[in-house]
Motif scaffolding. Structure first.
Motif, PDB file in Angstrom:
ATOM      1  N   ASP A  78      11.150  -7.490  34.076  1.00 27.46           N
ATOM      2  CA  ASP A  78      10.803  -6.092  33.838  1.00 27.46           C
ATOM      3  C   ASP A  78       9.362  -5.809  34.267  1.00 27.46           C
ATOM      4  O   ASP A  78       9.066  -4.752  34.837  1.00 27.46           O
ATOM      5  CB  ASP A  78      10.978  -5.748  32.363  1.00 27.46           C
ATOM      6  CG  ASP A  78      12.444  -5.697  31.936  1.00 27.46           C
ATOM      7  OD1 ASP A  78      13.312  -5.644  32.838  1.00 27.46           O
ATOM      8  OD2 ASP A  78      12.702  -5.709  30.718  1.00 27.46           O
ATOM      9  N   ALA A  79       8.464  -6.763  33.990  1.00 27.67           N
ATOM     10  CA  ALA A  79       7.068  -6.582  34.395  1.00 27.67           C
ATOM     11  C   ALA A  79       6.946  -6.544  35.914  1.00 27.67           C
ATOM     12  O   ALA A  79       6.206  -5.723  36.475  1.00 27.67           O
ATOM     13  CB  ALA A  79       6.215  -7.707  33.818  1.00 27.67           C
ATOM     14  N   LEU A  80       7.676  -7.407  36.608  1.00 27.19           N
ATOM     15  CA  LEU A  80       7.647  -7.419  38.068  1.00 27.19           C
ATOM     16  C   LEU A  80       8.182  -6.113  38.637  1.00 27.19           C
ATOM     17  O   LEU A  80       7.603  -5.536  39.572  1.00 27.19           O
ATOM     18  CB  LEU A  80       8.475  -8.596  38.596  1.00 27.19           C
ATOM     19  CG  LEU A  80       7.957 -10.007  38.273  1.00 27.19           C
ATOM     20  CD1 LEU A  80       8.962 -11.049  38.736  1.00 27.19           C
ATOM     21  CD2 LEU A  80       6.602 -10.252  38.909  1.00 27.19           C
ATOM     22  N   ALA A  81       9.292  -5.641  38.077  1.00 28.06           N
ATOM     23  CA  ALA A  81       9.900  -4.401  38.567  1.00 28.06           C
ATOM     24  C   ALA A  81       8.955  -3.222  38.366  1.00 28.06           C
ATOM     25  O   ALA A  81       8.814  -2.367  39.260  1.00 28.06           O
ATOM     26  CB  ALA A  81      11.227  -4.152  37.848  1.00 28.06           C
ATOM     27  N   HIS A  82       8.294  -3.160  37.207  1.00 25.26           N
ATOM     28  CA  HIS A  82       7.376  -2.051  36.955  1.00 25.26           C
ATOM     29  C   HIS A  82       6.172  -2.125  37.884  1.00 25.26           C
ATOM     30  O   HIS A  82       5.698  -1.083  38.384  1.00 25.26           O
ATOM     31  CB  HIS A  82       6.928  -2.078  35.497  1.00 25.26           C
ATOM     32  CG  HIS A  82       6.128  -0.882  35.099  1.00 25.26           C
ATOM     33  ND1 HIS A  82       6.670   0.396  35.021  1.00 25.26           N
ATOM     34  CD2 HIS A  82       4.806  -0.748  34.774  1.00 25.26           C
ATOM     35  CE1 HIS A  82       5.730   1.252  34.666  1.00 25.26           C
ATOM     36  NE2 HIS A  82       4.583   0.576  34.503  1.00 25.26           N
ATOM     37  N   ALA A  83       5.682  -3.326  38.147  1.00 22.85           N
ATOM     38  CA  ALA A  83       4.540  -3.472  39.047  1.00 22.85           C
ATOM     39  C   ALA A  83       4.887  -2.998  40.454  1.00 22.85           C
ATOM     40  O   ALA A  83       4.090  -2.289  41.095  1.00 22.85           O
ATOM     41  CB  ALA A  83       4.080  -4.926  39.074  1.00 22.85           C
ATOM     42  N   ARG A  84       6.062  -3.364  40.944  1.00 25.07           N
ATOM     43  CA  ARG A  84       6.472  -2.913  42.285  1.00 25.07           C
ATOM     44  C   ARG A  84       6.651  -1.395  42.309  1.00 25.07           C
ATOM     45  O   ARG A  84       6.271  -0.721  43.277  1.00 25.07           O
ATOM     46  CB  ARG A  84       7.772  -3.609  42.699  1.00 25.07           C
ATOM     47  CG  ARG A  84       7.656  -5.112  42.883  1.00 25.07           C
ATOM     48  CD  ARG A  84       6.588  -5.487  43.917  1.00 25.07           C
ATOM     49  NE  ARG A  84       6.879  -4.999  45.236  1.00 25.07           N
ATOM     50  CZ  ARG A  84       7.566  -5.673  46.162  1.00 25.07           C
ATOM     51  NH1 ARG A  84       8.027  -6.891  45.875  1.00 25.07           N
ATOM     52  NH2 ARG A  84       7.780  -5.162  47.360  1.00 25.07           N
ATOM     53  N   GLN A  85       7.214  -0.855  41.237  1.00 26.43           N
ATOM     54  CA  GLN A  85       7.427   0.594  41.158  1.00 26.43           C
ATOM     55  C   GLN A  85       6.105   1.356  41.177  1.00 26.43           C
ATOM     56  O   GLN A  85       6.012   2.452  41.740  1.00 26.43           O
ATOM     57  CB  GLN A  85       8.206   0.905  39.891  1.00 26.43           C
ATOM     58  CG  GLN A  85       8.489   2.397  39.683  1.00 26.43           C
ATOM     59  CD  GLN A  85       9.157   2.661  38.345  1.00 26.43           C
ATOM     60  OE1 GLN A  85       9.555   1.738  37.637  1.00 26.43           O
ATOM     61  NE2 GLN A  85       9.263   3.929  37.991  1.00 26.43           N
ATOM     62  N   ARG A  86       5.072   0.737  40.592  1.00 28.75           N
ATOM     63  CA  ARG A  86       3.785   1.411  40.486  1.00 28.75           C
ATOM     64  C   ARG A  86       2.854   1.100  41.661  1.00 28.75           C
ATOM     65  O   ARG A  86       1.682   1.460  41.633  1.00 28.75           O
ATOM     66  CB  ARG A  86       3.105   1.009  39.180  1.00 28.75           C
ATOM     67  CG  ARG A  86       3.875   1.439  37.945  1.00 28.75           C
ATOM     68  CD  ARG A  86       3.891   2.939  37.806  1.00 28.75           C
ATOM     69  NE  ARG A  86       2.549   3.459  37.560  1.00 28.75           N
ATOM     70  CZ  ARG A  86       2.187   4.719  37.674  1.00 28.75           C
ATOM     71  NH1 ARG A  86       3.074   5.620  38.079  1.00 28.75           N
ATOM     72  NH2 ARG A  86       0.950   5.100  37.424  1.00 28.75           N
ATOM     73  N   GLY A  87       3.374   0.432  42.689  1.00 31.82           N
ATOM     74  CA  GLY A  87       2.596   0.297  43.911  1.00 31.82           C
ATOM     75  C   GLY A  87       2.084  -1.078  44.258  1.00 31.82           C
ATOM     76  O   GLY A  87       1.356  -1.236  45.261  1.00 31.82           O
ATOM     77  N   ALA A  88       2.425  -2.108  43.483  1.00 35.16           N
ATOM     78  CA  ALA A  88       1.993  -3.468  43.827  1.00 35.16           C
ATOM     79  C   ALA A  88       2.743  -3.946  45.061  1.00 35.16           C
ATOM     80  O   ALA A  88       3.963  -3.790  45.160  1.00 35.16           O
ATOM     81  CB  ALA A  88       2.251  -4.414  42.663  1.00 35.16           C
ATOM     82  N   SER A  89       2.021  -4.513  46.012  1.00 31.08           N
ATOM     83  CA  SER A  89       2.681  -5.059  47.201  1.00 31.08           C
ATOM     84  C   SER A  89       3.278  -6.434  46.921  1.00 31.08           C
ATOM     85  O   SER A  89       4.211  -6.869  47.603  1.00 31.08           O
ATOM     86  CB  SER A  89       1.683  -5.145  48.356  1.00 31.08           C
ATOM     87  OG  SER A  89       0.520  -5.861  47.975  1.00 31.08           O
ATOM     88  N   ALA A  90       2.758  -7.125  45.896  1.00 28.29           N
ATOM     89  CA  ALA A  90       3.293  -8.408  45.456  1.00 28.29           C
ATOM     90  C   ALA A  90       2.851  -8.605  44.015  1.00 28.29           C
ATOM     91  O   ALA A  90       1.857  -8.021  43.563  1.00 28.29           O
ATOM     92  CB  ALA A  90       2.790  -9.556  46.327  1.00 28.29           C
ATOM     93  N   CYS A  91       3.591  -9.411  43.269  1.00 27.90           N
ATOM     94  CA  CYS A  91       3.241  -9.588  41.858  1.00 27.90           C
ATOM     95  C   CYS A  91       3.853 -10.871  41.300  1.00 27.90           C
ATOM     96  O   CYS A  91       4.808 -11.428  41.859  1.00 27.90           O
ATOM     97  CB  CYS A  91       3.680  -8.389  41.013  1.00 27.90           C
ATOM     98  SG  CYS A  91       5.364  -7.828  41.348  1.00 27.90           S
ATOM     99  N   GLU A  92       3.289 -11.304  40.180  1.00 27.98           N
ATOM    100  CA  GLU A  92       3.733 -12.511  39.499  1.00 27.98           C
ATOM    101  C   GLU A  92       3.626 -12.266  38.001  1.00 27.98           C
ATOM    102  O   GLU A  92       2.701 -11.587  37.541  1.00 27.98           O
ATOM    103  CB  GLU A  92       2.835 -13.685  39.910  1.00 27.98           C
ATOM    104  CG  GLU A  92       3.162 -15.016  39.264  1.00 27.98           C
ATOM    105  CD  GLU A  92       2.207 -16.099  39.739  1.00 27.98           C
ATOM    106  OE1 GLU A  92       2.602 -16.914  40.590  1.00 27.98           O
ATOM    107  OE2 GLU A  92       1.048 -16.106  39.255  1.00 27.98           O
ATOM    108  N   ALA A  93       4.566 -12.798  37.222  1.00 31.49           N
ATOM    109  CA  ALA A  93       4.534 -12.619  35.773  1.00 31.49           C
ATOM    110  C   ALA A  93       5.009 -13.891  35.088  1.00 31.49           C
ATOM    111  O   ALA A  93       5.907 -14.572  35.580  1.00 31.49           O
ATOM    112  CB  ALA A  93       5.403 -11.438  35.357  1.00 31.49           C
ATOM    113  N   GLU A  94       4.391 -14.194  33.961  1.00 31.46           N
ATOM    114  CA  GLU A  94       4.814 -15.331  33.153  1.00 31.46           C
ATOM    115  C   GLU A  94       4.899 -14.910  31.697  1.00 31.46           C
ATOM    116  O   GLU A  94       3.922 -14.397  31.130  1.00 31.46           O
ATOM    117  CB  GLU A  94       3.854 -16.512  33.284  1.00 31.46           C
ATOM    118  CG  GLU A  94       4.271 -17.705  32.433  1.00 31.46           C
ATOM    119  CD  GLU A  94       3.351 -18.905  32.572  1.00 31.46           C
ATOM    120  OE1 GLU A  94       3.396 -19.788  31.693  1.00 31.46           O
ATOM    121  OE2 GLU A  94       2.579 -18.958  33.554  1.00 31.46           O
ATOM    122  N   ALA A  95       6.070 -15.095  31.097  1.00 38.10           N
ATOM    123  CA  ALA A  95       6.267 -14.842  29.677  1.00 38.10           C
ATOM    124  C   ALA A  95       6.440 -16.180  28.982  1.00 38.10           C
ATOM    125  O   ALA A  95       7.237 -17.021  29.428  1.00 38.10           O
ATOM    126  CB  ALA A  95       7.492 -13.959  29.460  1.00 38.10           C
TER     127      ALA A  95
END
Length: 446
Positions: A19-36
């Protein structure tokens, strides 16, 4: 196997990271990483047969890294609620937009990411009732006090059991995670005689509680180490061989890792710059990395970026064959990642045929170092100077304990003058090594 007591399943952690990755891409991130991640555990300490502390912990975290082009931002939260997740992503994006661009910034290359999960037997939860933990700690400490009436005080005996799991994902499609555990038993005591006191300790750490040494053995050994240091004295300044006992040898190996790690190399803050393929240690030295050992202290089939880890020879016959690089430092150096984001994985300095008494006999005359103090290491020049305590050796036998000395040399010379590595292998954290005999150093005393 004991039942895990996590509040979230591994699938739930993956969903939160996704969910964090999807929101980051939606908000304009060209790439992203998340760790829960989530963890829980307890620590019990007793001192002089009385309960000193009982601590419980339950932690969770969501860490998000975003890239806007070549600009990077990072934020984290301990709240898994959707609103907190979105706020964390927004915070990371805001940071990225105010950060200078860096051509080397970015996720690990897709072809480097791990794709074949491995079962490494890393999760052994310990359902330890607090009453039983107190009994274990008391029996550990009592074993030290039983040794000798000169064991007069204690800094405590502790039992710790920790369990955690995590899910790591990125916008290249990587999403993996697994549970791990680590349990520790430790004891530190003080011996006194004729108004003089000496302290020493011992601890053991394992993935599974079944692999821990008996509590009485840990306390007994801590007590024997403290007693052996009574009547310590200074010695005159001398040039002589130095034998690093396995726990201090691990520290020396850690210094070597720092010198050939990406961050120090691209910053030109290491005396081993441009040393790949050259003789940096004695021809007797072989160092291997084994990330996939079952129940290994630092085992993992991918690093902190999701890059696949692999068995490799780091040093062969004293020749450096590999650095420790994450994706960023690899790009800065024009090289490829070694799967070392977050550190090394089960680094092993291979031992020879001698145990510690055999190394002492081989040394003949010199200092056996059992404790190091201070941080007198200059990685840029290799200059090494640290406070030390241990035992003076003469005629291949320990003669008396030593305190308040400083050992000094240059790491470049020290590494090349390693005369032997013992087979008394000890695993501490991510490193395994026996005792290390260095041919000659300055031992500064009276």
């Amino acid at each position: 196997m004991a039942r895990a007591r996590f509040s979230h399943s591994i699938d739930a952690l993956k969903a939160i990271a996704s969910d964090a990755l999807a929101h980051a891409r939606q908000r304009g991130a060209s790439a992203c990483e998340a760790e829960a991640s989530e963890g829980y555990g307890q620590n019990v300490t007793v001192r002089k047969n009385e309960v000193e502390t009982i601590e419980y912990n339950r932690d969770k975290s969501l860490a998000v890294t975003v890239y806007v082009g070549k600009r990077k931002g990072h934020a984290s939260t301990a709240d898994f609620a959707p609103r907190a997740m979105r706020d964390t992503v927004e915070a990371a994006l805001t940071i990225a937009r105010f950060t200078a661009a860096d051509d080397c910034a970015g996720l690990a290359d897709p072809e480097e990411l791990a794709s074949e999960p491995k079962e490494l037997d890393l999760f052994h939860p310990w359902e330890l009732p607090v009453e039983r933990a107190i009994e274990i700690a008391k029996s550990c400490e009592a074993a030290a006090f039983r040794l000798d009436k000169r064991i007069t005080n204690s800094e405590g005996a502790s039992v710790s059991c920790q369990q955690w799991h995590f899910a790591l994902g990125n916008s290249h499609g990587f999403m993996q995670g697994f549970p791990t555990s680590r349990h520790v038993l430790s004891c530190a005591v003080i011996a006194a005689e004729d108004g003089r006191m000496q302290r020493d300790d011992w601890y053991v750490s394992q993935r599974s509680a079944q692999d821990l040494a008996q509590p009485e053995a840990v306390g007994d050994y801590a007590g024997r180490r403290a007693l052996a240091r009574l009547a310590s004295r200074k010695i005159p300044t001398v040039q002589a061989p130095v034998l690093f006992e396995a726990p201090t040898a691990s520290d020396l190996l850690g210094t070597f890792v720092s010198a050939v790690s990406g961050g120090n190399l691209y910053r030109k803050a290491s005396f081993l710059l441009d040393s790949l393929g050259t003789q940096v240690l004695s021809p007797l030295v072989n160092i291997v990395e084994r990330p996939h050992l079952r129940r290994g202290h630092a085992s993992s089939w991918f690093d902190n970026e999701g890059v696949a880890t692999r068995d490799r020879e780091v040093v062969k016959d004293g020749v450096l064959r590999g650095y420790f690089l994450g994706s960023y430092s690899a790009r800065k150096l024009g090289m490829k990642t070694t799967g070392s984001a977050g550190g090394n994985h089960n680094l092993i300095l291979e031992g020879g045929g001698l145990d510690l008494p055999g190394l002492i006999r081989t040394m003949g005359r010199g200092l056996l170092v059992t404790e190091l103090m201070g941080f007198g290491i200059n990685l840029v020049t290799g200059d090494y100077s640290r406070g030390a305590a241990g035992y003076w050796v003469e005629g291949g036998e320990i003669r008396h304990p030593v305190e308040e000395v400083t050992i000094a040399g240059n790491l470049r010379d020290m590494f090349r003058s390693i005369a032997a590595v013992g087979n008394d292998a000890l695993s501490r954290g991510s490193r395994t090594t026996g005792s290390i005999l260095v041919e000659g150093m300055t031992i500064a005393g009276n």
